[in-house]
Design an enzyme around this catalytic site. Sequence first.
Site, short mmCIF file in Angstrom:
data_model
loop_
_atom_site.label_atom_id
_atom_site.label_comp_id
_atom_site.label_asym_id
_atom_site.label_seq_id
_atom_site.Cartn_x
_atom_site.Cartn_y
_atom_site.Cartn_z
N PRO A 124 -22.33 -25.77 43.67
CA PRO A 124 -23.21 -24.16 44.36
C PRO A 124 -24.67 -23.72 43.13
O PRO A 124 -23.27 -23.99 41.59
CB PRO A 124 -22.63 -23.41 44.28
CG PRO A 124 -21.21 -23.64 44.80
CD PRO A 124 -21.02 -25.62 43.89
N GLU A 125 -25.82 -23.96 43.46
CA GLU A 125 -26.97 -23.39 42.07
C GLU A 125 -26.92 -22.15 41.79
O GLU A 125 -26.28 -21.45 42.79
CB GLU A 125 -27.91 -24.66 41.62
CG GLU A 125 -27.25 -25.90 42.08
CD GLU A 125 -28.81 -26.80 41.79
OE1 GLU A 125 -30.21 -26.28 41.94
OE2 GLU A 125 -28.74 -27.87 42.43
N HIS A 151 -5.67 -25.95 50.46
CA HIS A 151 -6.08 -25.94 49.47
C HIS A 151 -6.74 -24.36 48.67
O HIS A 151 -7.28 -24.32 47.96
CB HIS A 151 -7.85 -26.52 49.22
CG HIS A 151 -7.45 -28.05 49.36
ND1 HIS A 151 -6.76 -28.73 48.92
CD2 HIS A 151 -7.46 -28.75 50.69
CE1 HIS A 151 -6.42 -30.12 49.37
NE2 HIS A 151 -7.29 -30.01 50.16
N ARG A 155 -39.88 -28.94 22.84
CA ARG A 155 -38.23 -29.65 22.50
C ARG A 155 -39.01 -31.59 22.67
O ARG A 155 -39.87 -31.42 23.40
CB ARG A 155 -37.13 -29.62 23.31
CG ARG A 155 -36.47 -28.24 22.77
CD ARG A 155 -35.34 -27.97 23.86
NE ARG A 155 -35.12 -26.80 23.45
CZ ARG A 155 -33.36 -26.46 22.53
NH1 ARG A 155 -32.96 -27.77 22.44
NH2 ARG A 155 -33.82 -25.56 22.00
#
Length: 277
Positions: free
Chosen positions: A2-3, A93, A155
């Site tokens: 999940p984001e 689970h 960067r």
Amino acid sequence: MPELPEVETVRRTLNEQVAGRTIRTVTVKLPRIIQRPAEPEQFQDALAGRTIQKVERRGKFLRIVLDGLVLVSHLRMEGRYGVFPSEEPPELHTHVLFHLDDGTDLRYKDVRQFGTMHLFLPGEEFRQAPLAKLGIEPLGPDFTLQALRDRVGKRTSRIKPLLLNQELIVGLGNIYVDEALFQARIHPERTPDTLKPAEWKRLHEAIRTTLSSAVEAGGSSIKSYVNGQGEMGMFQQQLLVYGRKDEACSVCGKPIVKFVVGGRGTHICPRCQPMKR
């Protein structure tokens, strides 16, 4: 995994379901889920009698704020929360059960068993792992165009791995980085020093627009993600490149291609996102 949009959707759902409820007792069936304190019995004892005040989010982490404690939870690959009647047998689970005062359980289920829970005193969670080194929130007011350039622009790495770096920007994962880079018309292997001002502006807008739209759609159910009510997200119907290998680009018609960048499967349109040297 999940984001940000999926975790934000879970946060909103849980806030509606459990805020104001008091935890009577806790059952821990898989001790390794509990990372802090060291013993699951300490975790159970500390939470008994505590009231859930609200559920917040930091990056991809949930912050369950109680009276006098904060529970930091990461769903990892397939963790999920749900509220069930206490008399209903737990699903397979199901590893942690919070027995609430209204006759329901807040249950944590995790097929892959990678999820984590940390318990802190209020404020302490921001000074220690796993939250201490997290970067800026991409949907927060501090995520300005200049903030994006300050964190990423100097960067020399490729742009996609930088956007995935949770110490720079939190919450962005593989799906939404691919989508944002496509909307910004930026190849994922370009380096920040090659981006023009207009491209930075497009990228900043694409990140916020993509995430905001995904949150409104309840996230993306690519594999097993559902929210706290067992409902799928719907943003996968709006994805323009992710998971669409060999399909025609919605902008130019050229087939979407998939390759690997920084160890992650990556989807682009080679015409809309040219690799400028």
